[in-house]
Each structure stands twice: as structure tokens, then as C-alpha cells.
Design a protein around this motif. Structure first.
Motif, PDB file in Angstrom:
ATOM      1  N   THR A  95      12.393  68.396  24.616  1.00  0.00           N
ATOM      2  CA  THR A  95      12.342  66.858  24.385  1.00  0.00           C
ATOM      3  C   THR A  95      11.051  66.304  24.518  1.00  0.00           C
ATOM      4  OG1 THR A  95      14.758  66.641  24.896  1.00  0.00           O
ATOM      5  CG2 THR A  95      13.358  64.473  24.641  1.00  0.00           C
ATOM      6  N   GLN A 103      22.537  63.152  24.271  1.00  0.00           N
ATOM      7  CA  GLN A 103      21.931  62.519  25.405  1.00  0.00           C
ATOM      8  C   GLN A 103      23.219  61.990  25.913  1.00  0.00           C
ATOM      9  OE1 GLN A 103      19.021  63.112  27.082  1.00  0.00           O
ATOM     10  NE2 GLN A 103      17.153  62.399  25.847  1.00  0.00           N
ATOM     11  N   ASP A 129      15.028  63.809  31.012  1.00  0.00           N
ATOM     12  CA  ASP A 129      14.825  63.221  29.835  1.00  0.00           C
ATOM     13  C   ASP A 129      14.957  64.195  28.886  1.00  0.00           C
ATOM     14  OD1 ASP A 129      14.163  60.727  31.151  1.00  0.00           O
ATOM     15  OD2 ASP A 129      12.083  60.997  30.944  1.00  0.00           O
ATOM     16  N   THR A 130      16.037  65.049  28.904  1.00  0.00           N
ATOM     17  CA  THR A 130      16.139  66.134  28.078  1.00  0.00           C
ATOM     18  C   THR A 130      17.581  66.305  27.351  1.00  0.00           C
ATOM     19  OG1 THR A 130      14.576  67.411  29.534  1.00  0.00           O
ATOM     20  CG2 THR A 130      16.092  68.775  28.006  1.00  0.00           C
ATOM     21  N   ALA A 131      17.407  66.209  26.047  1.00  0.00           N
ATOM     22  CA  ALA A 131      18.655  66.241  25.273  1.00  0.00           C
ATOM     23  C   ALA A 131      19.236  67.749  25.243  1.00  0.00           C
ATOM     24  CB  ALA A 131      18.278  66.337  23.861  1.00  0.00           C
ATOM     25  N   LYS A 164      17.158  58.587  19.740  1.00  0.00           N
ATOM     26  CA  LYS A 164      18.134  58.034  20.474  1.00  0.00           C
ATOM     27  C   LYS A 164      18.999  57.441  19.283  1.00  0.00           C
ATOM     28  CE  LYS A 164      15.269  53.716  20.067  1.00  0.00           C
ATOM     29  NZ  LYS A 164      15.002  52.507  20.765  1.00  0.00           N
ATOM     30  N   THR A 215      21.568  62.913  31.285  1.00  0.00           N
ATOM     31  CA  THR A 215      20.380  63.755  30.715  1.00  0.00           C
ATOM     32  C   THR A 215      19.067  62.886  30.836  1.00  0.00           C
ATOM     33  OG1 THR A 215      20.917  63.201  28.624  1.00  0.00           O
ATOM     34  CG2 THR A 215      22.004  65.538  29.308  1.00  0.00           C
ATOM     35  N   TRP A 216      19.455  61.461  30.677  1.00  0.00           N
ATOM     36  CA  TRP A 216      18.247  60.672  30.626  1.00  0.00           C
ATOM     37  C   TRP A 216      17.549  60.784  31.932  1.00  0.00           C
ATOM     38  CZ3 TRP A 216      17.157  58.615  26.067  1.00  0.00           C
ATOM     39  CH2 TRP A 216      18.361  58.333  24.910  1.00  0.00           C
TER      40      TRP A 216
END
Length: 307
Positions: free
Chosen positions: A112, A233, A254-256, A175, A249-250
Motif C-alpha cells: 500500500t 481494508q 495502513d495496509t490493504a 478507499k 488494517t487502517w
């Protein structure tokens, strides 16, 4: 250095925009820097195939730099974009290959852009385009710190650098971008931060006794099938007062992550909530407590892509 890991986020909790303009490119204001350290590296071969690279050694760099070898004509990457990549990693002090992604077309987990995981590499991809091959030079200490979750060493050997030749294969939404759908009585309210992270407010009333799924945003992309792999996410919170974040995950880099909907280890309520939804949607599902899971959980998923 240990191998760049797949960033696996466990979804079994039931049982247990842009920093640069869309036409900006590396070297432009707000985008990753270009420089001599990256520009001296060469690589030949077709995009998507393991390159033959020449890495003059030693490579010395005090910052992350990017050079574009092949300019792709796909979407330009923005902060928060999950991307699938192939890469070959070299030791900058010797020019020797350290590892590569295999170039076998496997899905893996996305990196990400702007996320804390693999931070110098992830940051370096911003403003490049899908279909591009780029060279990224970065301080070894910064890449290692992003893998271990620790701070970078202050007294680094300036020669300790890594060089990555990266093919940017595919990108996904940063997003959920679908149209807003009115809320439902008796269900949690969801507000979204500018980066897409949801804030979830649980009502002060008893939790539902059956699973409730509600669209917060309705996307217009492809539909998730029972055998799809979704790029998502998510945030999960408990219903009980005080409501707490059970996983997100946020906030975890911050990784999908990818979710294989035909994976038999995926809890059935989560599969039921996602199958049939469209890319670009934000989906909330409330999963009641059971004999195996004593808490009621509220999940909010941003569906960023499908494979």
C-alpha cells in the motif's frame, strides 16, 4: 535481511487523496525524489519478467530515490493505493541480488503506497503509473526498520543501501468511492476520514440477534463472486459498551489485504457479507455473538478491488 513478507491480516475475529496531482511524476513537487543513486542502475528485459540488472557498487544514498526505466500507461498511483508488484532486490554495497518475487504471476498481498509496511519502498511508488518499471534506492536501515517495526538506527553506515527494480503490475482503489447510502435504524453509524478510514459509532441499545449487513457506500465496480479474491481494508469493533477496536488494517500499517472468498477458513458470516458486493462499496456487517464467540462484532469493509 529477511524476505519481504506477505502482509497477512487475520480476519477470524468472529471466532477469536492524493499527495500529488494526477499528472505528476517522480521528481515533481510532492512526489518521490529522483537522483544519481537510482539513475545509475540499469535493467533490461520485458516488463513482468525478471530483469537483467546492473547495479554499480557501492550505491550510496541518504534518502529514497526513484528512476523510471519503463513508463507505463496505466493509472497513476496515489497515497493509499494498494498495488501488486514484482521486484528484484539488490545489496547496494556489493550489487549482488538478495531476493526476488518469483515473477510467476502469483497474487500475493498488495503493497500500500504510503503505508508503514515496507515504508521506503511503498513511499517510492507514489506518482508512478501501472505498467512502469522503476528503480528504487533506499537506506537499508529504513527498509529493515519498516519490516521490524522499530526506529531506524541513527548512526547508519552511509553505504548500507538496498536497490529494488520494481514492476508495477496492478493497482486498486485507495478507499471506497461509491455513492453514500442512508443509514439504517438500530445499526451503527459510520463516518469516513479523508484517507478512507472509518469511524464507527455503536448505538446504546441491544445488539441484533441475527446478522445484519448494510451498504454505507454503493460502488459501481465489478461484483464479487464466490470464488473472487477481494482487495479490502477493514475495521472491526465490538458492540458491547465500551466499544473497542478489535482489529483494523487502517491502523495496522495502513495496509490493504487480500481475502480469498472461497477459502474455507474464512468465517462464513464474513463471506456472506462480501459475496455479491461491488468494488468501490463500503460494507458494514454486524455479526451476533455465538456459543463460540461471546462478543458481537461490527465490521466495516472498503472493497478496493477484485482478482
Amino acid at each position: 535481511m529477511r524476505k519481504i513478507p506477505a502482509l497477512v491480516v487475520t480476519l477470524g475475529l468472529v471466532a477469536s487523496l492524493s499527495a500529488c496531482a494526477t499528472d505528476a511524476a517522480p521528481g515533481a513537487s510532492g512526489c518521490p525524489a529522483t537522483g544519481d543513486a537510482a539513475s545509475v542502475v540499469t535493467a533490461t528485459g520485458s516488463f513482468g519478467e525478471k530483469p537483467e540488472a546492473t547495479v554499480p557498487s557501492p550505491i550510496v544514498t541518504t534518502r529514497t530515490e526513484v528512476a523510471t526505466l519503463i513508463e507505463g500507461d496505466g493509472a497513476r498511483l496515489v497515497d493509499g493505493s494498494p498495488v501488486l508488484i514484482d521486484y528484484t532486490l539488490f545489496d547496494g554495497s556489493t550489487g549482488a541480488e538478495v531476493e526476488n518475487s518469483g515473477y510467476d504471476g502469483s497474487i500475493g498481498n498488495p503493497v500500500t503506497v504510503g503505508g508503514s509496511a515496507l515504508a521506503p519502498l511503498a513511499d517510492a511508488l507514489e506518482c508512478s503509473t501501472v505498467g512502469s518499471r522503476v528503480v528504487v534506492t533506499m537506506k537499508a536501515s529504513e527498509l529493515q526498520a519498516s519490516l521490524s517495526g522499530s526506529a531506524a538506527t541513527q548512526n547508519d553506515d552511509p553505504d548500507a543501501a538496498y536497490v529494488a527494480v520494481v514492476d508495477i503490475r496492478q493497482s486498486f482503489l485507495a478507499k471506497a468511492n461509491g455513492r453514500l447510502v442512508p443509514g439504517a435504524d438500530g445499526l451503527p453509524a459510520v463516518v469516513t476520514a479523508p484517507d478512507g478510514a472509518p469511524g464507527i459509532t455503536v448505538p446504546v441499545e441491544p445488539a441484533p440477534t441475527t446478522q445484519q449487513t448494510h451498504l454505507v457506500r454503493k460502488g459501481s465496480g465489478s461484483t464479487l463472486a464466490a470464488d473472487s479474491t477481494a482487495v479490502v481494508q477493514f475495521t472491526a469493533v465490538t458492540w458491547a459498551e465500551p466499544s473497542t477496536v478489535a482489529g483494523s488494517t487502517w491502523t495496522n500499517g495502513d495496509t490493504a489485504t487480500t481475502v480469498a472468498l472461497d477459502d474455507t477458513t474464512l468465517p462464513a458470516p464474513l463471506r456472506d457479507a462480501l459475496v455479491g458486493q461491488t468494488v468501490g462499496s463500503q460494507v458494514m456487517t454486524v455479526i451476533p455473538a455465538t456459543d463460540d464467540a461471546t462478543s458481537t462484532y461490527v465490521y466495516v469493509f472498503d472493497i478496493l478491488g477484485a482478482l
